[in-house]
Design a protein around this motif. Structure first.
Motif, PDB file in Angstrom:
ATOM      1  N   VAL A 146       0.860  -1.359  -0.101  1.00 15.07           N
ATOM      2  CA  VAL A 146       0.011   0.124  -0.151  1.00 15.07           C
ATOM      3  C   VAL A 146       0.982   1.201  -0.098  1.00 15.07           C
ATOM      4  N   ASP A 147       1.966   1.247   0.858  1.00 17.12           N
ATOM      5  CA  ASP A 147       2.841   2.381   0.947  1.00 17.12           C
ATOM      6  C   ASP A 147       3.291   2.630  -0.383  1.00 17.12           C
ATOM      7  N   ALA A 148       4.027   1.529  -0.925  1.00 16.96           N
ATOM      8  CA  ALA A 148       4.684   1.398  -2.257  1.00 16.96           C
ATOM      9  C   ALA A 148       3.937   2.215  -3.247  1.00 16.96           C
ATOM     10  N   MET A 149       2.617   1.845  -3.479  1.00 11.09           N
ATOM     11  CA  MET A 149       1.725   2.197  -4.483  1.00 11.09           C
ATOM     12  C   MET A 149       1.533   3.828  -4.039  1.00 11.09           C
ATOM     13  N   ALA A 150       1.321   4.360  -3.060  1.00 12.21           N
ATOM     14  CA  ALA A 150       1.170   5.529  -2.534  1.00 12.21           C
ATOM     15  C   ALA A 150       2.436   6.521  -2.856  1.00 12.21           C
ATOM     16  N   ALA A 151       3.611   6.016  -2.747  1.00 12.53           N
ATOM     17  CA  ALA A 151       4.659   6.428  -3.016  1.00 12.53           C
ATOM     18  C   ALA A 151       4.883   6.731  -4.596  1.00 12.53           C
ATOM     19  N   THR A 152       4.647   5.667  -5.237  1.00 12.49           N
ATOM     20  CA  THR A 152       4.612   5.579  -6.914  1.00 12.49           C
ATOM     21  C   THR A 152       3.735   6.748  -7.433  1.00 12.49           C
ATOM     22  N   LEU A 153       2.578   6.774  -6.751  1.00 14.27           N
ATOM     23  CA  LEU A 153       1.390   7.722  -7.426  1.00 14.27           C
ATOM     24  C   LEU A 153       2.075   9.060  -7.025  1.00 14.27           C
ATOM     25  N   ALA A 154       2.295   9.249  -5.803  1.00 12.05           N
ATOM     26  CA  ALA A 154       2.742  10.601  -5.325  1.00 12.05           C
ATOM     27  C   ALA A 154       3.967  11.163  -6.307  1.00 12.05           C
ATOM     28  N   ALA A 155       5.039  10.393  -6.672  1.00 11.85           N
ATOM     29  CA  ALA A 155       6.020  10.480  -7.309  1.00 11.85           C
ATOM     30  C   ALA A 155       5.768  10.928  -8.748  1.00 11.85           C
ATOM     31  N   ALA A 156       4.708  10.369  -9.473  1.00 11.33           N
ATOM     32  CA  ALA A 156       4.431  10.524 -10.681  1.00 11.33           C
ATOM     33  C   ALA A 156       4.127  12.064 -11.201  1.00 11.33           C
ATOM     34  N   ASP A 157       4.566  12.393 -12.170  1.00 10.19           N
ATOM     35  CA  ASP A 157       4.459  13.772 -12.649  1.00 10.19           C
ATOM     36  C   ASP A 157       3.553  13.799 -13.972  1.00 10.19           C
ATOM     37  N   GLY A 158       2.537  12.838 -13.729  1.00  8.98           N
ATOM     38  CA  GLY A 158       1.359  12.603 -14.701  1.00  8.98           C
ATOM     39  C   GLY A 158       0.459  11.412 -14.308  1.00  8.98           C
ATOM     40  N   PRO A 159      -0.241  11.132 -15.104  1.00  7.01           N
ATOM     41  CA  PRO A 159      -1.165   9.789 -14.979  1.00  7.01           C
ATOM     42  C   PRO A 159      -0.294   8.535 -14.942  1.00  7.01           C
TER      43      PRO A 159
END
Length: 141
Positions: free
Chosen positions: A75-88
Protein backbone atom coordinates in the motif's frame (compact mmCIF):
# COMPACT_ATOMS: atom_id res chain seq x y z
CA UNK A 1 -8.93 -2.16 -22.11
CA UNK A 2 -8.01 0.77 -19.89
CA UNK A 3 -10.42 1.73 -17.15
CA UNK A 4 -9.89 5.32 -16.15
CA UNK A 5 -10.47 5.86 -12.44
CA UNK A 6 -9.58 9.55 -12.37
CA UNK A 7 -7.16 11.95 -14.01
CA UNK A 8 -4.24 10.46 -12.06
CA UNK A 9 -4.74 6.71 -12.60
CA UNK A 10 -6.19 4.08 -14.86
CA UNK A 11 -6.10 0.33 -14.44
CA UNK A 12 -5.99 -2.45 -16.99
CA UNK A 13 -5.73 -6.18 -17.45
CA UNK A 14 -2.38 -7.62 -18.52
CA UNK A 15 -0.54 -5.40 -20.98
CA UNK A 16 2.16 -6.44 -23.44
CA UNK A 17 5.43 -4.77 -24.40
CA UNK A 18 3.82 -3.82 -27.70
CA UNK A 19 1.17 -1.79 -25.84
CA UNK A 20 3.67 0.61 -24.27
CA UNK A 21 4.07 3.13 -27.14
CA UNK A 22 0.28 3.60 -27.32
CA UNK A 23 0.10 3.94 -23.52
CA UNK A 24 2.78 6.63 -23.67
CA UNK A 25 0.97 8.35 -26.56
CA UNK A 26 -2.22 8.38 -24.45
CA UNK A 27 -0.40 10.55 -21.91
CA UNK A 28 0.59 8.10 -19.21
CA UNK A 29 3.95 8.70 -17.55
CA UNK A 30 4.40 5.52 -15.52
CA UNK A 31 3.40 1.87 -15.31
CA UNK A 32 2.71 -0.06 -12.10
CA UNK A 33 2.87 -3.84 -12.42
CA UNK A 34 0.70 -5.49 -9.76
CA UNK A 35 1.07 -8.96 -11.22
CA UNK A 36 3.59 -11.57 -10.06
CA UNK A 37 5.64 -13.26 -12.76
CA UNK A 38 4.47 -16.77 -13.64
CA UNK A 39 0.90 -16.26 -12.45
CA UNK A 40 -0.42 -17.55 -15.76
CA UNK A 41 1.30 -19.34 -18.63
CA UNK A 42 2.28 -17.06 -21.47
CA UNK A 43 2.04 -13.75 -19.63
CA UNK A 44 4.87 -11.30 -20.35
CA UNK A 45 7.45 -11.05 -17.59
CA UNK A 46 7.75 -7.95 -15.50
CA UNK A 47 11.25 -7.50 -16.91
CA UNK A 48 9.88 -7.46 -20.48
CA UNK A 49 7.29 -4.84 -19.52
CA UNK A 50 9.91 -2.81 -17.63
CA UNK A 51 12.28 -2.79 -20.60
CA UNK A 52 9.51 -1.76 -23.00
CA UNK A 53 8.24 0.91 -20.60
CA UNK A 54 11.68 2.41 -20.19
CA UNK A 55 12.26 2.27 -23.97
CA UNK A 56 9.01 4.21 -24.41
CA UNK A 57 10.10 6.79 -21.82
CA UNK A 58 7.76 5.58 -19.09
CA UNK A 59 8.53 4.98 -15.44
CA UNK A 60 8.05 1.44 -14.15
CA UNK A 61 7.37 0.07 -10.68
CA UNK A 62 6.65 -3.53 -9.73
CA UNK A 63 4.38 -4.06 -6.74
CA UNK A 64 3.21 -7.65 -7.23
CA UNK A 65 0.06 -8.72 -5.39
CA UNK A 66 -0.33 -12.47 -4.94
CA UNK A 67 -3.22 -14.58 -3.68
CA UNK A 68 -1.93 -13.80 -0.15
CA UNK A 69 -3.53 -10.36 -0.40
CA UNK A 70 -2.36 -6.85 0.41
CA UNK A 71 0.28 -5.76 2.88
CA UNK A 72 1.03 -2.31 4.28
CA UNK A 73 4.39 -2.12 2.44
CA UNK A 74 2.55 -2.70 -0.85
CA UNK A 75 0.00 0.00 0.00
CA UNK A 76 2.80 2.41 0.94
CA UNK A 77 4.73 1.58 -2.25
CA UNK A 78 1.67 2.32 -4.38
CA UNK A 79 1.07 5.61 -2.55
CA UNK A 80 4.71 6.62 -3.03
CA UNK A 81 4.66 5.70 -6.72
CA UNK A 82 1.50 7.69 -7.37
CA UNK A 83 2.82 10.69 -5.40
CA UNK A 84 6.11 10.67 -7.32
CA UNK A 85 4.51 10.50 -10.77
CA UNK A 86 4.36 13.76 -12.68
CA UNK A 87 1.31 12.68 -14.63
CA UNK A 88 -1.19 9.85 -15.02
CA UNK A 89 -0.22 6.30 -14.09
CA UNK A 90 -1.44 3.02 -15.54
CA UNK A 91 -1.52 0.08 -13.13
CA UNK A 92 -2.17 -3.44 -14.36
CA UNK A 93 -2.68 -6.99 -13.13
CA UNK A 94 -4.55 -9.97 -14.58
CA UNK A 95 -7.93 -8.20 -14.73
CA UNK A 96 -7.31 -4.75 -13.25
CA UNK A 97 -9.11 -5.54 -9.99
CA UNK A 98 -6.03 -5.89 -7.76
CA UNK A 99 -4.65 -2.67 -9.23
CA UNK A 100 -7.89 -0.83 -8.46
CA UNK A 101 -7.98 -2.26 -4.95
CA UNK A 102 -4.37 -1.29 -4.25
CA UNK A 103 -5.02 2.24 -5.56
CA UNK A 104 -8.03 2.52 -3.22
CA UNK A 105 -6.05 1.27 -0.22
CA UNK A 106 -3.22 3.70 -0.99
CA UNK A 107 -5.73 6.53 -1.25
CA UNK A 108 -7.40 5.58 2.02
CA UNK A 109 -4.01 5.35 3.74
CA UNK A 110 -3.34 8.88 2.53
CA UNK A 111 -6.58 10.16 4.02
CA UNK A 112 -8.93 10.01 1.04
CA UNK A 113 -12.54 9.29 1.96
CA UNK A 114 -13.49 5.65 1.31
CA UNK A 115 -16.86 6.82 -0.05
CA UNK A 116 -15.13 8.90 -2.72
CA UNK A 117 -12.72 6.09 -3.59
CA UNK A 118 -15.62 3.64 -3.84
CA UNK A 119 -17.56 6.01 -6.11
CA UNK A 120 -14.58 6.54 -8.43
CA UNK A 121 -13.97 2.80 -8.64
CA UNK A 122 -17.67 2.17 -9.36
CA UNK A 123 -17.59 4.61 -12.28
CA UNK A 124 -14.71 2.52 -13.68
CA UNK A 125 -16.67 -0.71 -13.17
CA UNK A 126 -15.21 -1.96 -9.88
CA UNK A 127 -17.16 -2.77 -6.71
CA UNK A 128 -15.10 -1.98 -3.59
CA UNK A 129 -17.84 -2.88 -1.10
CA UNK A 130 -15.91 -5.86 0.30
CA UNK A 131 -12.76 -3.74 0.57
CA UNK A 132 -14.40 -1.08 2.75
CA UNK A 133 -13.33 -2.53 6.13
CA UNK A 134 -9.71 -2.65 4.95
CA UNK A 135 -9.92 0.92 3.60
CA UNK A 136 -11.26 2.06 6.98
CA UNK A 137 -8.46 0.19 8.77
CA UNK A 138 -5.62 1.68 6.71
CA UNK A 139 -7.16 5.14 6.93
CA UNK A 140 -7.23 4.89 10.72
CA UNK A 141 -3.54 3.99 10.95
Amino acid sequence: MLRIIDDRIAVAPQITPQDLPAIKAAGYVAIVNNRPDGEEPGQPTGEAIRAAAEAAGLGYTAIPITHAGFSRPQVDAMAATLAAADGPVLAYCRSGTRSCNLWALAGAAGGDAPEELTAKAARAGYDLTALRPLMDAVRAN
